[in-house]
Design a protein around this motif. Sequence first.
Motif, PDB file in Angstrom:
ATOM      1  N   ARG A 119     -54.684 -10.664  18.138  1.00  0.00           N
ATOM      2  CA  ARG A 119     -55.661 -10.112  17.202  1.00  0.00           C
ATOM      3  C   ARG A 119     -55.512 -10.758  16.073  1.00  0.00           C
ATOM      4  NH1 ARG A 119     -56.157  -4.336  16.540  1.00  0.00           N
ATOM      5  NH2 ARG A 119     -57.804  -4.688  15.231  1.00  0.00           N
ATOM      6  N   GLY A 120     -54.055 -10.809  15.376  1.00  0.00           N
ATOM      7  CA  GLY A 120     -53.764 -11.490  13.977  1.00  0.00           C
ATOM      8  C   GLY A 120     -54.181 -13.110  14.306  1.00  0.00           C
ATOM      9  N   ARG A 121     -53.643 -13.849  15.323  1.00  0.00           N
ATOM     10  CA  ARG A 121     -54.128 -15.084  15.284  1.00  0.00           C
ATOM     11  C   ARG A 121     -55.600 -15.285  15.300  1.00  0.00           C
ATOM     12  NH1 ARG A 121     -49.610 -15.220  18.469  1.00  0.00           N
ATOM     13  NH2 ARG A 121     -50.681 -15.007  20.437  1.00  0.00           N
ATOM     14  N   ALA A 122     -56.306 -14.362  15.948  1.00  0.00           N
ATOM     15  CA  ALA A 122     -57.839 -14.587  15.953  1.00  0.00           C
ATOM     16  C   ALA A 122     -58.489 -14.372  14.714  1.00  0.00           C
ATOM     17  CB  ALA A 122     -58.423 -13.667  16.925  1.00  0.00           C
ATOM     18  N   ALA A 123     -57.688 -13.343  13.977  1.00  0.00           N
ATOM     19  CA  ALA A 123     -58.362 -13.259  12.611  1.00  0.00           C
ATOM     20  C   ALA A 123     -57.895 -14.100  11.471  1.00  0.00           C
ATOM     21  CB  ALA A 123     -57.641 -11.750  12.064  1.00  0.00           C
ATOM     22  N   LEU A 124     -57.015 -15.145  11.868  1.00  0.00           N
ATOM     23  CA  LEU A 124     -56.420 -16.032  10.863  1.00  0.00           C
ATOM     24  C   LEU A 124     -56.873 -17.579  11.327  1.00  0.00           C
ATOM     25  CD1 LEU A 124     -52.979 -14.666  10.082  1.00  0.00           C
ATOM     26  CD2 LEU A 124     -55.016 -14.577   8.765  1.00  0.00           C
ATOM     27  N   ARG A 125     -57.993 -17.304  12.213  1.00  0.00           N
ATOM     28  CA  ARG A 125     -58.534 -18.775  12.699  1.00  0.00           C
ATOM     29  C   ARG A 125     -58.854 -19.823  11.621  1.00  0.00           C
ATOM     30  NH1 ARG A 125     -61.248 -16.079  16.899  1.00  0.00           N
ATOM     31  NH2 ARG A 125     -63.165 -16.095  15.342  1.00  0.00           N
ATOM     32  N   VAL A 126     -59.726 -19.161  10.665  1.00  0.00           N
ATOM     33  CA  VAL A 126     -60.108 -20.075   9.538  1.00  0.00           C
ATOM     34  C   VAL A 126     -58.908 -20.388   8.723  1.00  0.00           C
ATOM     35  CG1 VAL A 126     -61.542 -20.178   7.240  1.00  0.00           C
ATOM     36  CG2 VAL A 126     -62.379 -19.104   9.584  1.00  0.00           C
ATOM     37  N   ARG A 132     -54.028 -26.560   8.468  1.00  0.00           N
ATOM     38  CA  ARG A 132     -54.067 -27.890   9.287  1.00  0.00           C
ATOM     39  C   ARG A 132     -54.640 -29.049   8.647  1.00  0.00           C
ATOM     40  NH1 ARG A 132     -54.257 -24.477  13.624  1.00  0.00           N
ATOM     41  NH2 ARG A 132     -56.651 -24.593  13.803  1.00  0.00           N
ATOM     42  N   ALA A 133     -56.156 -28.774   7.757  1.00  0.00           N
ATOM     43  CA  ALA A 133     -56.544 -29.727   7.208  1.00  0.00           C
ATOM     44  C   ALA A 133     -55.650 -30.250   5.969  1.00  0.00           C
ATOM     45  CB  ALA A 133     -57.983 -29.200   6.830  1.00  0.00           C
ATOM     46  N   CYS A 134     -54.904 -29.447   5.485  1.00  0.00           N
ATOM     47  CA  CYS A 134     -54.222 -29.556   4.396  1.00  0.00           C
ATOM     48  C   CYS A 134     -52.865 -30.444   4.569  1.00  0.00           C
ATOM     49  CB  CYS A 134     -53.759 -28.383   3.483  1.00  0.00           C
ATOM     50  SG  CYS A 134     -55.288 -27.723   2.618  1.00  0.00           S
TER      51      CYS A 134
END
Length: 166
Positions: A119-126, A132-134
């Motif tokens: 749930r935590g990983r899903a909530a922090l997807r964005v 990663r882009a940075c």
Amino acid sequence: MPASVVGAVFACPVFAEETDFAPPSPDTLTYSLTLPAGPTAPRIALVAARAVLQGHGLEDMADAVVQVVGELAACARRFTSADEVYVSLRYREGALRVVFYDGHRRHEPPRLVAACDARGRAALRVLGCVVRACEGEWGFGEAREPGGGTRMWAVVPRGGARRYTL
């Protein structure tokens, strides 16, 4: 006024005039805030982060960092059972470190731990996409500080944050 007070020099630093000081720089960026865990926590965290970056000459990181702070604040506010969340912003070695602590304690049974982590990983997807882009890193886990809870963090390199805004 007694004669001994007239012309006296006070050693109290409260009354000392500061005439020589260095303006804030990236290397002096070290802030910690405790926020109410209500609906306004993410907004307050965003405004504070933007002001801190501007005050330390790191405006070029603002788009990425404000997104990171907002994602972490929203997640901390969503999962905490405490009345407050804690945020720390520190700039070291060319990167901004953002850490949030909330009151969500680690579960005991392994199945609950796995479900809660998912749930935590899903909530922090964005958050994961932005970091990663940075070319940074992020994670979460049990807080080692007294009182327990969850520690969520992201490291945003300045160069990566600059490219994120382009």
